[in-house]
Write an enzyme that holds these catalytic residues in place. Structure first.
Site, PDB file in Angstrom:
ATOM      1  N   THR A  60      47.285  30.536  32.776  1.00 30.94           N
ATOM      2  CA  THR A  60      46.639  29.228  32.909  1.00 30.94           C
ATOM      3  C   THR A  60      46.164  28.742  31.544  1.00 30.94           C
ATOM      4  O   THR A  60      46.359  27.572  31.179  1.00 30.94           O
ATOM      5  CB  THR A  60      45.454  29.325  33.883  1.00 30.94           C
ATOM      6  OG1 THR A  60      45.928  29.764  35.158  1.00 30.94           O
ATOM      7  CG2 THR A  60      44.748  27.983  34.030  1.00 30.94           C
ATOM      8  N   LYS A 105      49.628  40.189  43.579  1.00 31.44           N
ATOM      9  CA  LYS A 105      49.227  39.485  42.368  1.00 31.44           C
ATOM     10  C   LYS A 105      49.530  37.988  42.421  1.00 31.44           C
ATOM     11  O   LYS A 105      48.853  37.175  41.821  1.00 31.44           O
ATOM     12  CB  LYS A 105      49.922  40.111  41.153  1.00 31.44           C
ATOM     13  CG  LYS A 105      49.552  39.491  39.826  1.00 31.44           C
ATOM     14  CD  LYS A 105      50.247  40.211  38.683  1.00 31.44           C
ATOM     15  CE  LYS A 105      49.937  39.553  37.348  1.00 31.44           C
ATOM     16  NZ  LYS A 105      50.549  38.227  37.209  1.00 31.44           N
ATOM     17  N   ALA A 144      54.033  44.380  31.812  1.00 29.49           N
ATOM     18  CA  ALA A 144      53.424  44.983  30.631  1.00 29.49           C
ATOM     19  C   ALA A 144      52.784  46.333  30.916  1.00 29.49           C
ATOM     20  O   ALA A 144      52.545  47.096  29.993  1.00 29.49           O
ATOM     21  CB  ALA A 144      52.384  44.045  30.041  1.00 29.49           C
ATOM     22  N   PHE A 199      49.303  41.291  31.096  1.00 31.10           N
ATOM     23  CA  PHE A 199      48.100  42.093  31.334  1.00 31.10           C
ATOM     24  C   PHE A 199      47.164  42.049  30.118  1.00 31.10           C
ATOM     25  O   PHE A 199      47.133  41.073  29.385  1.00 31.10           O
ATOM     26  CB  PHE A 199      48.463  43.514  31.748  1.00 31.10           C
ATOM     27  CG  PHE A 199      49.036  43.598  33.140  1.00 31.10           C
ATOM     28  CD1 PHE A 199      48.332  43.084  34.222  1.00 31.10           C
ATOM     29  CD2 PHE A 199      50.265  44.178  33.379  1.00 31.10           C
ATOM     30  CE1 PHE A 199      48.850  43.152  35.515  1.00 31.10           C
ATOM     31  CE2 PHE A 199      50.786  44.256  34.662  1.00 31.10           C
ATOM     32  CZ  PHE A 199      50.067  43.736  35.728  1.00 31.10           C
ATOM     33  N   TRP A 216      41.887  24.878  33.893  1.00 30.44           N
ATOM     34  CA  TRP A 216      42.209  24.964  35.328  1.00 30.44           C
ATOM     35  C   TRP A 216      41.780  23.693  36.023  1.00 30.44           C
ATOM     36  O   TRP A 216      42.514  23.142  36.841  1.00 30.44           O
ATOM     37  CB  TRP A 216      41.503  26.174  35.960  1.00 30.44           C
ATOM     38  CG  TRP A 216      41.909  26.419  37.384  1.00 30.44           C
ATOM     39  CD1 TRP A 216      42.906  27.246  37.825  1.00 30.44           C
ATOM     40  CD2 TRP A 216      41.350  25.814  38.556  1.00 30.44           C
ATOM     41  NE1 TRP A 216      43.002  27.190  39.194  1.00 30.44           N
ATOM     42  CE2 TRP A 216      42.060  26.324  39.676  1.00 30.44           C
ATOM     43  CE3 TRP A 216      40.322  24.892  38.775  1.00 30.44           C
ATOM     44  CZ2 TRP A 216      41.783  25.934  40.980  1.00 30.44           C
ATOM     45  CZ3 TRP A 216      40.036  24.500  40.079  1.00 30.44           C
ATOM     46  CH2 TRP A 216      40.750  25.031  41.166  1.00 30.44           C
TER      47      TRP A 216
END
Length: 556
Positions: A74, A106, A274, A302, A410
């Protein structure tokens, strides 16, 4: 009630991808269209821009992930949109999402709120078919390997030393360890086999690290699939698999162009995890973005102990890249979680927990400063954050020599990232002296120990006897100059996911090691990390649906 990410994405008015491309100087005939809103960049276009000067490279990373959320993608998208608000020519370079987490726990990887790349549903599902091509190439090699054994085993492959695994892009734990070849003699040689998720496969890593088709084929040819009776490596080249695999990947190697909600161009290409892979989008996409714009904003998966370390020590080493600035994302909620606050209590002000949990951010700042690149810490803002909490984090970061910016992308898209964008522009004016964590000629054991002690903060490493034997074999084969790709749980700096904050007095256990000779790194498995995830008790797939008009719901 706030709109969901998918509702925001579905209500957005997208520009035709040809118009997005035209604004950055790409001709219509230099695109390979996948409908109105997706396209691949042609080889002709990539060749045309290869002599353009490079723009600035900005890496976005984060603290260790928590259930509270951090918002790295984001922030990346919002920063790109903010650059657009400032009339700066910027392109975002992201990874493609895996179907596994989309249907697991996730979710997708398109960003969130008003800082998303779109079309969000396409991106999170089949997109342009890159992952299917990677899966097919991987499994073609597996089929050719087993067929070679069935047809007489001319290469004298030791069936007890087959290391190539099949893959699929789904969380399916029952495929981790299986037996193949059951049935009649014509059904193949009975042996134990394994699956990894596509995003952890070596083919994914190779696609993401390849510079062009010739380099892709060279890397494919070096893949070690097994060892023969004498202990010598058997490669994909030995199995005559390279040409057919490359044919399956000929379109997948081309970067994908889409847009953000504010029509900022985004190259989304490749998608290794990752925690169990090297966690970066493709070298081709990153290098193209640097030629296409003044600023390339990319992310690594990550936390910075995983994605950023691998971006800096593997991708930059292999591709000759050097970041000009690094953005480190955190949230007050995540820092309080690291300080011991339960998820349901994170909306309450708790300065004591924040002071305790900020040690996680402290360690990541220290680590990144060691690479010699200017750092900007950004707080992804939540409505529950208090002024006292924000002021504490700001003061803490500035006392550590890192710039600080509050991000509200966001909620407000690019407008909410202007402060961050300005701080990044200031950071880009500072000198960068990028340096790798370890040299090529260091032993593999010392490389692993260096990452564990300097990045994770461990006291040292403990290598299981079986792993040490494999490590010795890898060095005997001449691979000691390769970087290490350490697979570790993402939730902690240690190899124990329950140790939050900044763990101390711990050692990292190395339980397995193998060489990805095609990709050009040595994979190191720590703790109980799995290369094939499983689904949770209530996977996200339960909430995903499509109506009679083809409108998808439940993706996030």
């Amino acid at each position: 009630m706030p709109k969901t990410d998918i509702e925001i994405a579905q209500e957005a008015k997208l520009d035709n991808i040809e118009d997005v491309a035209a604004r950055i100087g790409i001709n219509k005939d230099e695109l390979e269209l996948y409908g109105r809103y997706k396209a691949k960049l042609s080889d002709e276009y990539l060749n045309r821009i290869k002599d353009n000067p490079d723009g600035k490279l900005i890496l976005v990373t984060a603290i260790n992930p928590t259930p509270a959320g951090e918002g790295k993608t984001t922030t990346t998208v919002g920063l790109g949109q903010a650059f657009g608000k400032l009339n700066k020519k910027a392109i975002i370079a992201l990874r493609e999402p895996s179907l596994g987490p989309c249907f697991g726990i996730k979710g997708g990887a398109a960003g969130g709120g008003y800082a998303q790349v779109v079309p969000m549903e396409d991106l999170n599902l089949h997109f342009t078919g890159d992952f299917h091509a990677i899966t097919s190439a991987n499994n073609l090699l597996a089929a050719l390997l087993d067929n070679h054994i069935q047809q007489g085993n001319e290469l004298n492959i030791d069936t007890r030393q087959i290391i190539w695994k099949r893959c699929e892009d789904m969380n399916d734990r029952v495929l981790r360890n299986i037996v193949v070849g059951l049935g009649s003699k014509a059904d193949g040689y009975v042996r134990e086999d394994h699956f990894v998720i596509t995003v952890a496969s070596e083919i994914m890593a190779i696609l993401c690290l390849a510079q062009d088709m010739d380099d892709l084929k060279k890397k494919l040819s070096n893949i070690i699939v097994a060892y023969d009776i004498a202990g010598n490596p058997v490669t994909a080249k030995d199995l005559k698999a390279v040409g057919a695999m490359a044919a399956l990947l000929k379109d997948a190697i081309k970067p994908n162009l889409i847009q953000t909600l504010e029509h900022t161009p985004a190259l989304v290409h490749g998608g290794p995890f990752a925690n169990i892979a090297h966690g970066c989008n493709s070298v081709r996409a990153t290098k193209a973005a640097l030629k296409m714009a003044d600023y390339c904003i990319t992310e690594a998966g990550f936390g910075a102990d995983l994605g950023a370390e691998k971006f800096l020590d593997i991708k930059c080493r292999k591709a000759g890249l050097a970041p000009d600035a690094i953005v480190l994302v955190a949230t007050i909620r995540a820092l309080k979680y690291n300080g011991g606050v339960k998820k349901e209590d994170l909306n309450k002000e708790d300065l004591e927990a924040l002071k305790k949990g900020i040690s996680n951010l402290e360690k990541h700042i220290e680590n990144l400063k060691g690479y010699g690149v200017p750092i900007v810490v950004t707080l992804n803002s939540f409505i529950s954050d208090t002024q006292a909490e924000t002021d504490f984090v700001k003061s803490f970061c500035e006392n550590m020599g890192a710039s600080f910016a509050l991000s509200r992308v966001w909620e407000n898209g690019g407008e909410g990232g202007i402060d961050l964008a300005n701080k990044v522009l200031e950071a880009l004016e500072k000198p960068a002296d990028f340096k790798l964590l370890y040299p090529d000629d260091m032993s593999l054991k010392d490389k692993i120990n260096t990452v564990a002690t300097k990045i994770y903060g461990a006291d040292g490493i403990d290598i299981l006897a079986s792993a040490q034997k494999k490590l010795d074999k890898i060095e005997q084969l001449g691979f000691s100059d390769l970087p290490v790709c350490i697979a570790k749980n993402q939730y902690s700096l240690s190899d124990d996911p329950t140790k939050l904050g900044r763990p101390k007095d711990f050692r990292v256990t190395i339980r397995d090691v193998y060489v990805s000779a095609g990709a050009g790194f040595v994979v190191v498995l720590t703790g109980d990390v799995m290369t094939m995830p499983g689904l949770s008790k209530n996977p996200a797939a339960y909430n995903i649906d499509v109506d009679s008009n083809g409108r998808i719901t439940g993706l996030f």
